[in-house]
Design a protein around this motif. Structure first.
Motif, PDB file in Angstrom:
ATOM      1  N   ALA A  73       0.854  -1.202   0.000  1.00 53.24           N
ATOM      2  CA  ALA A  73       0.000   0.000   0.000  1.00 53.24           C
ATOM      3  C   ALA A  73       0.880   1.239   0.000  1.00 53.24           C
ATOM      4  O   ALA A  73       2.030   1.200   0.448  1.00 53.24           O
ATOM      5  N   ASN A  91      -3.933   1.575  -3.469  1.00 54.64           N
ATOM      6  CA  ASN A  91      -4.629   0.936  -2.357  1.00 54.64           C
ATOM      7  C   ASN A  91      -6.011   0.415  -2.751  1.00 54.64           C
ATOM      8  O   ASN A  91      -6.334  -0.749  -2.497  1.00 54.64           O
ATOM      9  N   SER A 114      -4.846  -2.993   7.678  1.00 50.57           N
ATOM     10  CA  SER A 114      -5.630  -1.775   7.759  1.00 50.57           C
ATOM     11  C   SER A 114      -4.932  -0.826   8.736  1.00 50.57           C
ATOM     12  O   SER A 114      -3.746  -0.975   9.014  1.00 50.57           O
ATOM     13  N   SER A 115      -5.654   0.148   9.261  1.00 45.74           N
ATOM     14  CA  SER A 115      -5.001   1.181  10.072  1.00 45.74           C
ATOM     15  C   SER A 115      -5.988   1.817  11.026  1.00 45.74           C
ATOM     16  O   SER A 115      -7.193   1.892  10.766  1.00 45.74           O
ATOM     17  N   TYR A 175      -5.239   8.789   2.713  1.00 45.72           N
ATOM     18  CA  TYR A 175      -4.781   7.466   3.145  1.00 45.72           C
ATOM     19  C   TYR A 175      -5.876   6.755   3.938  1.00 45.72           C
ATOM     20  O   TYR A 175      -6.167   5.574   3.715  1.00 45.72           O
ATOM     21  N   LYS A 179      -7.897   3.180   3.163  1.00 41.75           N
ATOM     22  CA  LYS A 179      -7.912   2.027   4.067  1.00 41.75           C
ATOM     23  C   LYS A 179      -9.344   1.565   4.332  1.00 41.75           C
ATOM     24  O   LYS A 179      -9.621   0.360   4.405  1.00 41.75           O
ATOM     25  N   GLN A 182     -10.351  -0.336   1.275  1.00 39.53           N
ATOM     26  CA  GLN A 182      -9.790  -1.687   1.258  1.00 39.53           C
ATOM     27  C   GLN A 182     -10.633  -2.642   2.102  1.00 39.53           C
ATOM     28  O   GLN A 182     -10.915  -3.772   1.701  1.00 39.53           O
ATOM     29  N   GLU A 183     -11.010  -2.199   3.292  1.00 40.82           N
ATOM     30  CA  GLU A 183     -11.834  -3.052   4.147  1.00 40.82           C
ATOM     31  C   GLU A 183     -13.173  -3.347   3.486  1.00 40.82           C
ATOM     32  O   GLU A 183     -13.665  -4.488   3.533  1.00 40.82           O
ATOM     33  N   ARG A 201      -5.998  -3.500  12.180  1.00 41.59           N
ATOM     34  CA  ARG A 201      -5.923  -2.037  12.199  1.00 41.59           C
ATOM     35  C   ARG A 201      -4.707  -1.619  13.024  1.00 41.59           C
ATOM     36  O   ARG A 201      -4.774  -1.492  14.246  1.00 41.59           O
TER      37      ARG A 201
END
Length: 346
Positions: A73, A91, A114-115, A175, A179, A182-183, A201
């Protein structure tokens, strides 16, 4: 187990690759070697230098894979809004293309990086009015040094709370938006294709091999670079912003546990916070790194601010402990001073 690991040559991906190999897994490494992440470094031996956006073209590499661990990513806050297409391409599109290729190859298990940025401003409560979702902080307040979030009803300062995984998602950067996307793509894939996803995360990851002095470096690396130049670390706002810093070796162990967890449970996506469980202020981070460097320089609290920054975001580690068996083994009081002299990536 055969694990296809994207972003295998990166800071976090490299630590995961080493952990999985130690655990006896066969790792198939894929990395595009983006200059933003790797500079002029060459791909490690055995790495497939491929772009996840082209994953349908290399679907044969996925055949016979038991689980994909997707770390590739564009990371960090970037530089400005001009980065939006880059985050979306790498991403969002990259993840969608990888999921399509996994479907073609018959791979049904995914661990997704993830984040914590998906939570936006974290979780807050008012002593009189309960849980509150604060709006973005006002530029006028930040300019006058009023940094805390306030209750929309009474105007009193809000108290931070631990953020659980079921907190609303509120991305506040390009960003962060990527993320969340993406999830969502992974969750939709799991339902449509009959797959199992564990999304991790990450909170503020640091440790040996971290990138140095780029827009995508973490704040701990930037503090360290300042000290090495003989300069005081520059701390924004009043330094009281709370974060959770988790060591990259603990992140690698969390991925190993998540890979095992993909063999159990129903189809769909489960998300877990990966954190140390020990909140620290940004001023404390600067002080711990300075202590480890042996420097007498004290952090300089500048009062400067960035509109996209959040005030406090601190995760709850409970679900990862109960369901994955993950508990961080390296706390910031030990890990951050050690980081001051750890090897970095130029």
């Amino acid at each position: 187990m055969r694990v296809l690991l994207t972003g295998s040559a990166g800071f976090i991906g490299g630590a995961i690759a080493r952990r999985l190999a130690t655990d006896g897994h066969e790792v198939v490494g894929v990395d595009l070697m983006l200059p933003q992440a790797h500079g002029a470094l060459e791909a490690p031996p055995g790495t497939h230098q491929l772009d996840v956006r082209d994953a349908p073209d290399w679907v044969d590499l996925l055949r016979g894979i038991d689980v994909v661990c997707h770390q590739a990513a564009m990371v960090g806050a970037g530089t400005d809004a001009a980065d939006l297409p880059t985050y979306a391409m790498h991403n969002d599109l990259g993840t969608a293309a990888l999921l399509a290729a996994m479907h073609t190859a018959g791979v049904r298990r995914l661990v997704l990086a993830s984040s914590m940025v998906v939570y936006g401003e974290g979780r807050y409560s008012c002593s009189e009015h309960g849980l509150q979702v604060p709006p973005p902080r006002r530029a006028d307040d930040l300019r006058t040094g009023s940094f805390e979030n306030r209750c929309a009803v009474c105007g009193n300062e809000l108290a931070w709370q631990l953020v659980p995984e079921d907190a609303p998602l509120d991305p506040r950067s390009s960003y962060a938006a990527s993320k969340v996307a993406q999830e969502h793509y992974a969750s939709a894939w799991a339902r449509q294709a009959g797959g199992r996803v564990v999304a991790l995360r990450y909170h503020n990851v640091y440790g040996p091999g971290m990138p140095r002095d780029t827009p995508y470096s973490g704040v701990a690396a930037m503090f360290r670079s300042s000290l090495e130049r003989g300069e005081s670390p520059q701390v924004y706002e009043d330094g009281g912003q709370l974060r959770d810093f988790v060591h990259v070796d603990d992140v690698a162990r969390a991925n190993a546990l998540a890979i095992a967890a993909t063999s159990d449970g129903p189809d769909g996506l489960d998300a877990y916070n990966v954190c140390s469980g020990t909140p620290v202020t940004i001023s404390e981070v600067a002080g711990l790194v300075a202590r480890g460097s042996g420097s007498d320089l004290l952090p300089e609290v500048t009062g400067a601010h960035r509109l996209g920054d959040v005030r406090h975001v601190v995760a709850s580690p409970s679900r990862a402990l109960i369901e994955l068996g993950f508990r961080a083994s390296i706390g910031p009081a030990t890990g951050l001073p050690d980081f001051a002299t750890a090897p970095l990536r130029s």
